[in-house]
Design a protein around this motif. Structure first.
Motif, PDB file in Angstrom:
ATOM      1  N   MET A  48       0.823  -1.209   0.000  1.00 37.61           N
ATOM      2  CA  MET A  48       0.000   0.000   0.000  1.00 37.61           C
ATOM      3  C   MET A  48       0.861   1.264   0.000  1.00 37.61           C
ATOM      4  SD  MET A  48      -3.096  -1.041   2.582  1.00 37.61           S
ATOM      5  CE  MET A  48      -3.798   0.590   2.589  1.00 37.61           C
ATOM      6  N   VAL A  49       1.940   1.259   0.759  1.00 41.46           N
ATOM      7  CA  VAL A  49       2.816   2.427   0.822  1.00 41.46           C
ATOM      8  C   VAL A  49       3.424   2.705  -0.556  1.00 41.46           C
ATOM      9  CG1 VAL A  49       5.032   3.247   1.749  1.00 41.46           C
ATOM     10  CG2 VAL A  49       3.327   2.259   3.276  1.00 41.46           C
ATOM     11  N   ILE A  50       3.931   1.674  -1.199  1.00 43.63           N
ATOM     12  CA  ILE A  50       4.560   1.851  -2.514  1.00 43.63           C
ATOM     13  C   ILE A  50       3.527   2.224  -3.570  1.00 43.63           C
ATOM     14  CG2 ILE A  50       5.814   0.685  -4.369  1.00 43.63           C
ATOM     15  CD1 ILE A  50       7.189  -0.954  -2.107  1.00 43.63           C
ATOM     16  N   LEU A  51       2.413   1.529  -3.576  1.00 47.85           N
ATOM     17  CA  LEU A  51       1.376   1.809  -4.567  1.00 47.85           C
ATOM     18  C   LEU A  51       0.780   3.197  -4.368  1.00 47.85           C
ATOM     19  CD1 LEU A  51      -0.013   0.607  -6.987  1.00 47.85           C
ATOM     20  CD2 LEU A  51      -1.718  -0.356  -5.455  1.00 47.85           C
ATOM     21  N   GLY A  52       0.638   3.625  -3.143  1.00 49.10           N
ATOM     22  CA  GLY A  52       0.132   4.967  -2.875  1.00 49.10           C
ATOM     23  C   GLY A  52       1.038   6.029  -3.448  1.00 49.10           C
ATOM     24  N   LYS A  53       2.339   5.832  -3.322  1.00 50.20           N
ATOM     25  CA  LYS A  53       3.310   6.806  -3.850  1.00 50.20           C
ATOM     26  C   LYS A  53       3.369   6.775  -5.367  1.00 50.20           C
ATOM     27  CE  LYS A  53       7.595   8.886  -3.922  1.00 50.20           C
ATOM     28  NZ  LYS A  53       7.462  10.044  -4.749  1.00 50.20           N
ATOM     29  N   GLU A  54       3.555   5.608  -5.923  1.00 49.41           N
ATOM     30  CA  GLU A  54       3.789   5.499  -7.367  1.00 49.41           C
ATOM     31  C   GLU A  54       2.511   5.523  -8.201  1.00 49.41           C
ATOM     32  OE1 GLU A  54       6.641   5.980  -8.458  1.00 49.41           O
ATOM     33  OE2 GLU A  54       7.877   5.540  -6.723  1.00 49.41           O
ATOM     34  N   GLY A  55       1.397   5.105  -7.606  1.00 47.54           N
ATOM     35  CA  GLY A  55       0.148   5.064  -8.361  1.00 47.54           C
ATOM     36  C   GLY A  55      -0.783   6.219  -8.072  1.00 47.54           C
ATOM     37  N   TYR A  56      -0.359   7.122  -7.165  1.00 54.69           N
ATOM     38  CA  TYR A  56      -1.190   8.265  -6.781  1.00 54.69           C
ATOM     39  C   TYR A  56      -2.591   7.822  -6.363  1.00 54.69           C
ATOM     40  CZ  TYR A  56       2.517  10.852  -9.078  1.00 54.69           C
ATOM     41  OH  TYR A  56       3.735  11.347  -9.425  1.00 54.69           O
ATOM     42  N   THR A  57      -2.661   6.717  -5.634  1.00 53.34           N
ATOM     43  CA  THR A  57      -3.957   6.187  -5.227  1.00 53.34           C
ATOM     44  C   THR A  57      -4.394   6.784  -3.891  1.00 53.34           C
ATOM     45  OG1 THR A  57      -2.823   4.295  -4.259  1.00 53.34           O
ATOM     46  CG2 THR A  57      -3.744   3.989  -6.444  1.00 53.34           C
ATOM     47  N   ARG A  58      -5.677   6.883  -3.733  1.00 48.53           N
ATOM     48  CA  ARG A  58      -6.248   7.356  -2.473  1.00 48.53           C
ATOM     49  C   ARG A  58      -6.224   6.205  -1.466  1.00 48.53           C
ATOM     50  NH1 ARG A  58      -9.764   9.539  -6.542  1.00 48.53           N
ATOM     51  NH2 ARG A  58      -9.684  11.805  -6.485  1.00 48.53           N
ATOM     52  N   PRO A  83       2.577  -3.296 -19.984  1.00 53.89           N
ATOM     53  CA  PRO A  83       2.566  -2.719 -18.635  1.00 53.89           C
ATOM     54  C   PRO A  83       1.859  -3.616 -17.619  1.00 53.89           C
ATOM     55  CG  PRO A  83       0.799  -1.780 -19.921  1.00 53.89           C
ATOM     56  CD  PRO A  83       1.543  -2.731 -20.832  1.00 53.89           C
ATOM     57  N   TYR A  84       2.318  -3.530 -16.394  1.00 52.38           N
ATOM     58  CA  TYR A  84       1.575  -4.090 -15.275  1.00 52.38           C
ATOM     59  C   TYR A  84       0.499  -3.059 -14.948  1.00 52.38           C
ATOM     60  CZ  TYR A  84       5.196  -7.578 -14.511  1.00 52.38           C
ATOM     61  OH  TYR A  84       6.052  -8.617 -14.652  1.00 52.38           O
ATOM     62  N   THR A  85      -0.662  -3.504 -14.529  1.00 55.58           N
ATOM     63  CA  THR A  85      -1.752  -2.576 -14.230  1.00 55.58           C
ATOM     64  C   THR A  85      -2.456  -2.946 -12.932  1.00 55.58           C
ATOM     65  OG1 THR A  85      -3.349  -3.869 -15.510  1.00 55.58           O
ATOM     66  CG2 THR A  85      -2.211  -2.074 -16.661  1.00 55.58           C
ATOM     67  N   VAL A  86      -3.133  -1.966 -12.366  1.00 56.59           N
ATOM     68  CA  VAL A  86      -3.995  -2.150 -11.209  1.00 56.59           C
ATOM     69  C   VAL A  86      -5.357  -1.574 -11.586  1.00 56.59           C
ATOM     70  CG1 VAL A  86      -4.446  -1.485  -8.816  1.00 56.59           C
ATOM     71  CG2 VAL A  86      -2.133  -1.985  -9.532  1.00 56.59           C
ATOM     72  N   THR A  87      -6.400  -2.341 -11.330  1.00 54.60           N
ATOM     73  CA  THR A  87      -7.756  -1.857 -11.574  1.00 54.60           C
ATOM     74  C   THR A  87      -8.349  -1.373 -10.262  1.00 54.60           C
ATOM     75  OG1 THR A  87      -8.027  -3.444 -13.368  1.00 54.60           O
ATOM     76  CG2 THR A  87     -10.035  -2.451 -12.490  1.00 54.60           C
ATOM     77  N   THR A 105      -8.049   2.268 -14.413  1.00 51.20           N
ATOM     78  CA  THR A 105      -6.814   1.496 -14.518  1.00 51.20           C
ATOM     79  C   THR A 105      -5.601   2.377 -14.272  1.00 51.20           C
ATOM     80  OG1 THR A 105      -7.828   0.008 -16.109  1.00 51.20           O
ATOM     81  CG2 THR A 105      -5.436   0.009 -16.025  1.00 51.20           C
ATOM     82  N   ILE A 106      -4.699   1.890 -13.433  1.00 51.67           N
ATOM     83  CA  ILE A 106      -3.435   2.571 -13.169  1.00 51.67           C
ATOM     84  C   ILE A 106      -2.339   1.746 -13.822  1.00 51.67           C
ATOM     85  CG2 ILE A 106      -1.794   3.289 -11.405  1.00 51.67           C
ATOM     86  CD1 ILE A 106      -4.201   3.448  -9.474  1.00 51.67           C
ATOM     87  N   VAL A 107      -1.552   2.368 -14.681  1.00 49.34           N
ATOM     88  CA  VAL A 107      -0.433   1.694 -15.336  1.00 49.34           C
ATOM     89  C   VAL A 107       0.795   1.854 -14.454  1.00 49.34           C
ATOM     90  CG1 VAL A 107       1.043   1.646 -17.383  1.00 49.34           C
ATOM     91  CG2 VAL A 107      -1.402   2.104 -17.618  1.00 49.34           C
ATOM     92  N   LEU A 108       1.412   0.731 -14.125  1.00 46.89           N
ATOM     93  CA  LEU A 108       2.588   0.736 -13.246  1.00 46.89           C
ATOM     94  C   LEU A 108       3.847   0.664 -14.103  1.00 46.89           C
ATOM     95  CD1 LEU A 108       1.271  -1.817 -10.611  1.00 46.89           C
ATOM     96  CD2 LEU A 108       1.201   0.685 -10.497  1.00 46.89           C
ATOM     97  N   ASP A 109       4.230   1.793 -14.677  1.00 47.64           N
ATOM     98  CA  ASP A 109       5.395   1.798 -15.558  1.00 47.64           C
ATOM     99  C   ASP A 109       6.583   2.572 -14.992  1.00 47.64           C
ATOM    100  OD1 ASP A 109       4.233   4.267 -15.740  1.00 47.64           O
ATOM    101  OD2 ASP A 109       4.210   4.351 -17.923  1.00 47.64           O
TER     102      ASP A 109
END
Length: 123
Positions: A48-58, A83-87, A105-109
């Motif tokens: 969650m910490v990494i995805l929050g930073k890199e994916g700009y997720t709430r 790309p790897y993605t998160v829905t 969709t968030i692209v993790l590139d």
């Protein structure tokens, strides 16, 4: 004992200094925190910490994520462009984001190791 001058002063202060975005934490801080969390066995929180930073997720978007929301590249696409993605807020679970959108969709590139790393944490 209502103090109207306090409300007036507060209103004036808010106008003098309008809200603005905060600067993000430096990468070293975010990844250091994630490393500590991993060493303590908190894989999900590190994710969650990494995805929050890199994916700009709430925060609530991350809380609602399931393992199946993280997807590896599909075959048949030009090498290096998969790309790897998160829905976020999948329609099939009848979820909506804060803005009312489903299947965002968030692209993790960035960085290039993030997608494979998150897939490894997923296991």
């Amino acid at each position: 004992h209502d103090m109207p001058w306090v409300k007036s002063a507060l209103k004036g202060c808010l106008k003098a200094k309008p809200p603005r975005s905060r600067l993000p934490l430096p990468d070293e801080v975010v990844y250091g925190l994630a490393g500590i969390l991993l060493s303590l066995g908190h894989k999900a929180v590190a994710l969650m910490v990494i995805l929050g930073k890199e994916g700009y997720t709430r925060p609530m978007e991350m809380v609602n994520l399931k393992c199946e929301d993280l997807r590896a590249p599909v075959g048949g696409v030009q090498v290096g462009l998969q790309p790897y993605t998160v829905t976020v807020a999948p329609e099939d679970r009848m979820e909506r984001s804060k803005t009312g959108i489903s299947d965002d969709t968030i692209v993790l590139d960035r960085p290039d190791w993030l997608g494979p790393f998150l897939m490894e944490l997923k296991r």
